[in-house]
Design a protein around this motif. Sequence first.
Motif, mmCIF file in Angstrom:
data_model
loop_
_atom_site.group_PDB
_atom_site.id
_atom_site.type_symbol
_atom_site.label_atom_id
_atom_site.label_comp_id
_atom_site.label_asym_id
_atom_site.label_seq_id
_atom_site.Cartn_x
_atom_site.Cartn_y
_atom_site.Cartn_z
ATOM 1 N N ALA A 1 21.736 27.638 -20.392
ATOM 2 C CA ALA A 1 21.082 27.887 -21.685
ATOM 3 C C ALA A 1 21.484 26.835 -22.725
ATOM 4 C CB ALA A 1 21.442 29.282 -22.183
ATOM 5 N N ALA A 2 22.707 26.332 -22.639
ATOM 6 C CA ALA A 2 23.157 25.322 -23.607
ATOM 7 C C ALA A 2 22.306 24.055 -23.500
ATOM 8 C CB ALA A 2 24.628 24.999 -23.373
ATOM 9 N N ALA A 3 21.926 23.705 -22.259
ATOM 10 C CA ALA A 3 21.066 22.525 -22.075
ATOM 11 C C ALA A 3 19.694 22.785 -22.696
ATOM 12 C CB ALA A 3 20.924 22.212 -20.581
ATOM 13 N N LEU A 4 19.222 24.017 -22.562
ATOM 14 C CA LEU A 4 17.922 24.350 -23.172
ATOM 15 C C LEU A 4 18.009 24.279 -24.698
ATOM 16 C CD1 LEU A 4 17.496 26.534 -20.346
ATOM 17 C CD2 LEU A 4 15.350 26.300 -21.533
ATOM 18 N N ALA A 5 19.134 24.748 -25.259
ATOM 19 C CA ALA A 5 19.281 24.717 -26.724
ATOM 20 C C ALA A 5 19.237 23.282 -27.227
ATOM 21 C CB ALA A 5 20.576 25.397 -27.137
ATOM 22 N N LEU B 1 25.192 21.399 -35.171
ATOM 23 C CA LEU B 1 24.276 20.690 -34.279
ATOM 24 C C LEU B 1 23.391 21.695 -33.559
ATOM 25 C CD1 LEU B 1 26.227 17.870 -32.401
ATOM 26 C CD2 LEU B 1 24.222 17.597 -33.854
ATOM 27 N N PHE B 2 22.180 21.303 -33.240
ATOM 28 C CA PHE B 2 21.231 22.139 -32.495
ATOM 29 C C PHE B 2 20.920 23.441 -33.240
ATOM 30 C CE2 PHE B 2 24.001 20.211 -28.990
ATOM 31 C CZ PHE B 2 23.437 18.965 -29.198
ATOM 32 N N ASP B 3 20.833 23.311 -34.562
ATOM 33 C CA ASP B 3 20.477 24.453 -35.402
ATOM 34 C C ASP B 3 18.986 24.741 -35.217
ATOM 35 O OD1 ASP B 3 20.096 26.292 -37.353
ATOM 36 O OD2 ASP B 3 20.721 25.007 -39.028
ATOM 37 N N LEU B 4 18.660 25.945 -34.792
ATOM 38 C CA LEU B 4 17.255 26.290 -34.533
ATOM 39 C C LEU B 4 16.685 27.182 -35.642
ATOM 40 C CD1 LEU B 4 17.475 27.008 -30.661
ATOM 41 C CD2 LEU B 4 16.981 24.837 -31.811
ATOM 42 N N THR B 5 17.392 27.247 -36.771
ATOM 43 C CA THR B 5 16.925 28.079 -37.870
ATOM 44 C C THR B 5 15.509 27.682 -38.283
ATOM 45 O OG1 THR B 5 19.192 28.188 -38.660
ATOM 46 C CG2 THR B 5 17.484 28.840 -40.226
ATOM 47 N N GLY B 6 14.687 28.703 -38.498
ATOM 48 C CA GLY B 6 13.320 28.445 -38.954
ATOM 49 C C GLY B 6 12.337 28.212 -37.827
ATOM 50 N N LEU B 7 12.818 28.248 -36.583
ATOM 51 C CA LEU B 7 11.929 28.011 -35.441
ATOM 52 C C LEU B 7 11.694 29.320 -34.675
ATOM 53 C CD1 LEU B 7 13.497 24.666 -34.136
ATOM 54 C CD2 LEU B 7 11.461 24.942 -35.579
ATOM 55 N N ASN B 8 10.468 29.504 -34.211
ATOM 56 C CA ASN B 8 10.121 30.665 -33.383
ATOM 57 C C ASN B 8 10.070 30.238 -31.924
ATOM 58 O OD1 ASN B 8 9.802 32.218 -35.680
ATOM 59 N ND2 ASN B 8 7.585 31.913 -35.786
ATOM 60 N N ALA B 9 10.780 30.979 -31.077
ATOM 61 C CA ALA B 9 10.845 30.608 -29.651
ATOM 62 C C ALA B 9 10.287 31.732 -28.791
ATOM 63 C CB ALA B 9 12.298 30.337 -29.258
ATOM 64 N N LEU B 10 9.417 31.375 -27.855
ATOM 65 C CA LEU B 10 8.962 32.333 -26.838
ATOM 66 C C LEU B 10 9.706 32.016 -25.544
ATOM 67 C CD1 LEU B 10 7.140 34.455 -25.495
ATOM 68 C CD2 LEU B 10 5.348 32.709 -25.314
ATOM 69 N N VAL B 11 10.530 32.959 -25.094
ATOM 70 C CA VAL B 11 11.299 32.757 -23.857
ATOM 71 C C VAL B 11 10.732 33.689 -22.784
ATOM 72 C CG1 VAL B 11 13.561 32.799 -22.767
ATOM 73 C CG2 VAL B 11 13.362 32.156 -25.183
ATOM 74 N N CYS B 12 10.114 33.100 -21.772
ATOM 75 C CA CYS B 12 9.572 33.901 -20.666
ATOM 76 C C CYS B 12 10.697 34.208 -19.673
ATOM 77 C CB CYS B 12 8.448 33.142 -19.963
ATOM 78 S SG CYS B 12 7.073 32.748 -21.059
ATOM 79 N N GLY B 13 10.587 35.337 -19.011
ATOM 80 C CA GLY B 13 11.627 35.744 -18.059
ATOM 81 C C GLY B 13 12.944 35.993 -18.761
ATOM 82 N N GLN C 1 21.749 30.306 -32.323
ATOM 83 C CA GLN C 1 21.511 29.033 -33.021
ATOM 84 C C GLN C 1 20.507 29.201 -34.169
ATOM 85 O OE1 GLN C 1 24.345 27.706 -31.421
ATOM 86 N NE2 GLN C 1 23.256 25.887 -32.135
ATOM 87 N N GLY C 2 20.073 30.424 -34.420
ATOM 88 C CA GLY C 2 19.269 30.694 -35.612
ATOM 89 C C GLY C 2 17.784 30.904 -35.378
ATOM 90 N N ALA C 3 17.309 30.737 -34.123
ATOM 91 C CA ALA C 3 15.868 30.907 -33.877
ATOM 92 C C ALA C 3 15.482 32.378 -33.926
ATOM 93 C CB ALA C 3 15.510 30.340 -32.500
ATOM 94 N N ARG C 4 14.213 32.613 -34.208
ATOM 95 C CA ARG C 4 13.645 33.952 -34.023
ATOM 96 C C ARG C 4 13.032 33.955 -32.626
ATOM 97 N NH1 ARG C 4 9.752 36.583 -38.446
ATOM 98 N NH2 ARG C 4 11.759 36.772 -39.485
ATOM 99 N N LEU D 1 17.703 20.676 -25.712
ATOM 100 C CA LEU D 1 16.333 20.138 -25.587
ATOM 101 C C LEU D 1 15.378 20.785 -26.590
ATOM 102 C CD1 LEU D 1 16.115 19.910 -21.688
ATOM 103 C CD2 LEU D 1 16.227 18.002 -23.309
ATOM 104 N N ALA D 2 15.691 22.001 -27.028
ATOM 105 C CA ALA D 2 14.836 22.693 -28.000
ATOM 106 C C ALA D 2 15.087 22.213 -29.424
ATOM 107 C CB ALA D 2 15.099 24.194 -27.931
ATOM 108 N N SER D 3 16.188 21.502 -29.625
ATOM 109 C CA SER D 3 16.623 21.208 -30.990
ATOM 110 C C SER D 3 15.830 20.075 -31.630
ATOM 111 C CB SER D 3 18.112 20.842 -30.973
ATOM 112 O OG SER D 3 18.277 19.573 -30.349
ATOM 113 N N ARG D 4 15.949 19.996 -32.922
ATOM 114 C CA ARG D 4 15.327 18.891 -33.670
ATOM 115 C C ARG D 4 15.982 17.564 -33.257
ATOM 116 N NH1 ARG D 4 15.894 23.399 -37.045
ATOM 117 N NH2 ARG D 4 14.011 24.028 -38.137
ATOM 118 N N GLU D 5 17.286 17.629 -32.906
ATOM 119 C CA GLU D 5 18.022 16.410 -32.551
ATOM 120 C C GLU D 5 17.486 15.758 -31.274
ATOM 121 O OE1 GLU D 5 19.334 19.225 -33.565
ATOM 122 O OE2 GLU D 5 21.059 18.889 -34.867
#
Length: 260
Positions: free
Chosen positions: A231-235, A2-14, A30-33, A237-241
């Motif tokens: 961070a888990a809550a962010l993962a 669940l919440f696999d972020l593979t193939g997604l590019n994330a910009l994390v500020c701060g 979770q697999g994001a770049r 909300l960032a997910s495809r799910e």
Amino acid sequence: MLFDLTGLNALVCGASQGIGRATAETFAKQGARVVLLARNAEALEKARAALPSPEKHMCVTADVSRSDELDAALEKISSQLGSIDILVNNAGGPTAGTLLDAEANSFELALRTHILAQLHLCKKLTPSMKHKNFGRIINIISTSVRMPIPNLGVSNTIRAAVAGFAKTMSNELAPCGITVNNVLPGYTETERLAALAHAAAARNSSTADSVRENWLKQVPMNRFAQPEEVAAALAFLASREAAYITGVSLQVDGGRIGAI
Ligand SMILES: NC(=O)c1ccc[n+]([C@@H]2O[C@H](COP(=O)([O-])OP(=O)(O)OC[C@H]3O[C@@H](n4cnc5c(N)ncnc54)[C@H](OP(=O)(O)O)[C@@H]3O)[C@@H](O)[C@H]2O)c1
């Protein structure tokens, strides 16, 4: 997974410390770049080196309150990595103090850091998200959106503005497959929390430990959050799910805010 972020590019500020750093770590697991952004290059490199497969990720230095620095960072990201799918808006909180003691320049800096930076990043990053019909924008704000926190006058004011900004942006971007949500951390064990405890102790001629004990009394779970729990809550909300969740403000506060 669940919440696999593979193939997604994330910009994390701060992303050099605290909740931002934990978010970068969780996204990477979770697999994001991940692109880690902050002002201190050395701290950023340390954070990147601790990620799984560090060579997959990159650091960019910028002060988010400066659009010229953001533009230079975005240029670097675009040439080295491509487009961004997940944007996490985050930076240090405004200086503590009462509203009546606040100076106009504190508000101006908070506006540039927390609103104009987001506007700038959204303008630059949403065209490619719209093209893909996929995007995630997550703002790390504060529970002060629900209940102002004493002695954080500028912060309480600017966080409410960010919430209004985010809700408006979520409506504008909803038809494009882009969600916009806020995470509202409660007391979270980071460098900022330690600094706030020391500042409060100095103001009240008390100790940081007794300030922390008083804060703990406000938290039904009787403990502070670890940055990874936010961070888990962010993962999520960032997910495809989480595709059908937009315009929400999610508290991660151990039950502290009493409103239903
Ligand atoms: N910790 C808590 O209990 C808590 C509770 C509620 C809300 N929050 C809010 O959640 C957010 C994150 O909190 P935190 O505790 O993780 O904060 P933190 O430990 O102070 O970390 C802030 C991060 O933002 C970066 N940063 C600060 N100003 C920046 C700027 N102008 N441009 C680019 N990067 C900048 C810092 O790195 P550089 O200094 O290298 O730039 C650092 O990586 C803050 O807005 C905070 O107010 C925290």
